[in-house]
Design an enzyme around this catalytic site. Sequence first.
Site, PDB file in Angstrom:
ATOM      1  N   LYS B 118       0.808  -1.217   0.000  1.00  0.00           N
ATOM      2  CA  LYS B 118       0.000   0.000   0.000  1.00  0.00           C
ATOM      3  C   LYS B 118       0.840   1.265   0.000  1.00  0.00           C
ATOM      4  O   LYS B 118       0.527   2.233  -0.668  1.00  0.00           O
ATOM      5  CB  LYS B 118      -0.944   0.012   1.209  1.00  0.00           C
ATOM      6  CG  LYS B 118      -2.124  -0.910   1.005  1.00  0.00           C
ATOM      7  CD  LYS B 118      -3.217  -0.667   2.016  1.00  0.00           C
ATOM      8  CE  LYS B 118      -4.302  -1.722   1.825  1.00  0.00           C
ATOM      9  NZ  LYS B 118      -5.491  -1.498   2.603  1.00  0.00           N
ATOM     10  N   GLY B 167      -9.744   1.343  16.071  1.00  0.00           N
ATOM     11  CA  GLY B 167     -10.365   2.582  16.530  1.00  0.00           C
ATOM     12  C   GLY B 167      -9.661   3.226  17.717  1.00  0.00           C
ATOM     13  O   GLY B 167     -10.042   4.308  18.162  1.00  0.00           O
ATOM     14  N   HIS B 210     -17.470   4.171  -2.395  1.00  0.00           N
ATOM     15  CA  HIS B 210     -16.389   3.315  -2.892  1.00  0.00           C
ATOM     16  C   HIS B 210     -16.616   3.087  -4.379  1.00  0.00           C
ATOM     17  O   HIS B 210     -17.562   2.426  -4.769  1.00  0.00           O
ATOM     18  CB  HIS B 210     -16.379   1.987  -2.132  1.00  0.00           C
ATOM     19  CG  HIS B 210     -15.323   1.034  -2.616  1.00  0.00           C
ATOM     20  ND1 HIS B 210     -14.231   0.682  -1.864  1.00  0.00           N
ATOM     21  CD2 HIS B 210     -15.195   0.378  -3.791  1.00  0.00           C
ATOM     22  CE1 HIS B 210     -13.473  -0.155  -2.555  1.00  0.00           C
ATOM     23  NE2 HIS B 210     -14.037  -0.364  -3.725  1.00  0.00           N
ATOM     24  N   ARG B 294      -5.483  -8.308  -9.804  1.00  0.00           N
ATOM     25  CA  ARG B 294      -6.116  -9.618 -10.033  1.00  0.00           C
ATOM     26  C   ARG B 294      -7.555  -9.390 -10.474  1.00  0.00           C
ATOM     27  O   ARG B 294      -8.015  -8.261 -10.537  1.00  0.00           O
ATOM     28  CB  ARG B 294      -6.126 -10.407  -8.729  1.00  0.00           C
ATOM     29  CG  ARG B 294      -6.793  -9.606  -7.630  1.00  0.00           C
ATOM     30  CD  ARG B 294      -7.038 -10.374  -6.376  1.00  0.00           C
ATOM     31  NE  ARG B 294      -7.188  -9.505  -5.228  1.00  0.00           N
ATOM     32  CZ  ARG B 294      -8.303  -8.879  -4.883  1.00  0.00           C
ATOM     33  NH1 ARG B 294      -9.388  -9.010  -5.607  1.00  0.00           N
ATOM     34  NH2 ARG B 294      -8.357  -8.110  -3.825  1.00  0.00           N
TER      35      ARG B 294
END
Lengths: 164, 498
Positions: B118, B167, B210, B294
Amino acid sequence: MKKKLILAGNTEEFNLERIGPDSVEIQYQDSKVSAHKVISGESTQFDVININGRNQRVKRVGDFISIDGKNYKVENAMAALSKKSGAEGNMTSPMPGKILKVMVSAGEKVTSGQGLLVMEAMKMEHTIKAPQDGVVSAVHYKEGDLVDGGVELLEMEANESSED
Amino acid sequence: MKNFNRILVANRGEIAIRVMKTCREMGIESVCLYTEEERELPHSSYGDISVALGGGPLSETYLNIDKLVQICKDYKVDAVHPGYGLLSERAAFANALEKAGITLIGPPAAAMEAMGDKKRSKQICEEAGIPLVPGYHGENQEADFLFERAKEIGLPVLIKASAGGGGKGMRIVEKEEDFLDALGAAKREAMNAFGDDIVLLEKFIVNPRHIEVQVMSDEHGNHFHFFERECSIQRRYQKIVEESPAPGMEDQLRHDICAVATKISESINYVGAVTVEFILDEDGSFYFLEMNTRLQVEHPVTEMVTGADLVRLQIEVAQGKKLSFKQSDIEQRGHSIEVRIYAEDPDNDFMPSIGKLLFVGESQLNSVRLDTGYRNGNEVTVSFDPMLAKLIVHAENRDHAIEKMLQALKDYPFLGLVTNRDYLSRILKSKPYKEGPTYTHFVKTYKDILMPTEISEEMKAMVFATYQLCDGRGAKTHTSAPAAIEGPWESLSGMRNS
């Protein structure tokens, strides 16, 4: 003929009239339905039942019924009773996992809904609760134990007053 | 250009079957794998050749690179399709196959390594001028300095423990005067929980969507996008409803977001199928989230609206073929929705369920697709992901697709264990879903309107009528299934030893 079935955990009573080999009338509270079987499907297909004039695609396998987009679990009240054979409630592990916490011990008085044991299965905690008031008669596992799915975790006896 | 005669599918369940379907359509033989406990599952015999992986943990079966490479050699396999999950994003697998002279139907190992990490993928995007969520990830932790950065980013801002998770050490700051107190609290919490009080700042997006873009590239420098998918309906950070196109998205925004995705693929000279994920803010700004090198679980909605077979394209690109069309040939037609049917109880915190699958069901509606790795009589266990199936529909517009999905869901009861089927219907029937747009906090926000309704008196009477009229001896299939495929397996294992 009066019949009793357990639907979604509740015992329900209704009146059953057999009109023919593939035809029944059901009176449940204020609702009356006439139903007859139209098609018996293969194991991979739906059956068709005509209920009050409308064709419904349904399926029943064992205790499970699908009708109009929802599934229901229906049990024969008598069969369910004999299965329990005196032991009350369902205190089995829902799936394989680990016992995280045991909150009661044998001989302890518990009330309906009280948490008895916490287990972890598939990374989620699940609390086993007392199905009714009573006394814990046995605890079969201790904290840290690994258990299979469907095994009895604890046993309890109901208070006599709560039996009907 | 390479010619594939035989492909090994290094996966299981619905995705293995999905890939093998295309192999069949292309006249390519497929090799399927199965473990000890998967003998009765359909993927174990869906290919032309079945190979047993034995038992034990995943590291001994589907994740055992040496074993898989040996199987490729034993069965003279030309290429491997890894599906999603498992080894699909492991550079070590790509390298091992390359060494053995076997083609991986996927990106080169280097691209996998670069984009799988990432941090590195974000760095690559930054260099290519791709928008990232505004934030501060640096080492200067002085309160005044961080306050200045927060003001630059713009409120509301999220303070997050660098070492964090769950969190803890996390605060959302909406007003400037609250910043320093929140920073202090977040740092104390972080120190207590992780022994490290370094925090990072990020723009807090109140109503995020998203959005992801499907891209396909070949060795000849073509990078085409297949438009977007919206996957905002999620529970526990997993998608459960996906669709294409994204509801209510303006053409200009669609154009921009797809162009950025293609640009990322270009900037790293990517080859194969890739999905670029973005967070879309209400004001139309979007930010790069991550890149998946993928095939994605939700690829069917793209196939439905574009008419493309993404697995076929993956195979052709891996063979070295040139994509034989132009970007302008790819069009979005109509609307497609996918729902994921899970063995879980949405009314009990999405607790996974297990049991015997007694009746899958069947639909005869047009343009309805069920991708599943199960058939009647199969045991659903805790060993694998609780996803039972993906149900996909296509219709001329979103309203029609919603109605079709509601009807198609009725055709697939997945009888015998607790599933989220009715919950999915409740989502699709709900006003906020129908009206859109949908945000990633949908499941939480509309918790109350997604509650189950009580069973009506009439429905109870109908259930009792069904119980009386049907004998319940429906699932006979499981008695014949194992016997029918036992033979070929035994002869196959013999073949391997010889």
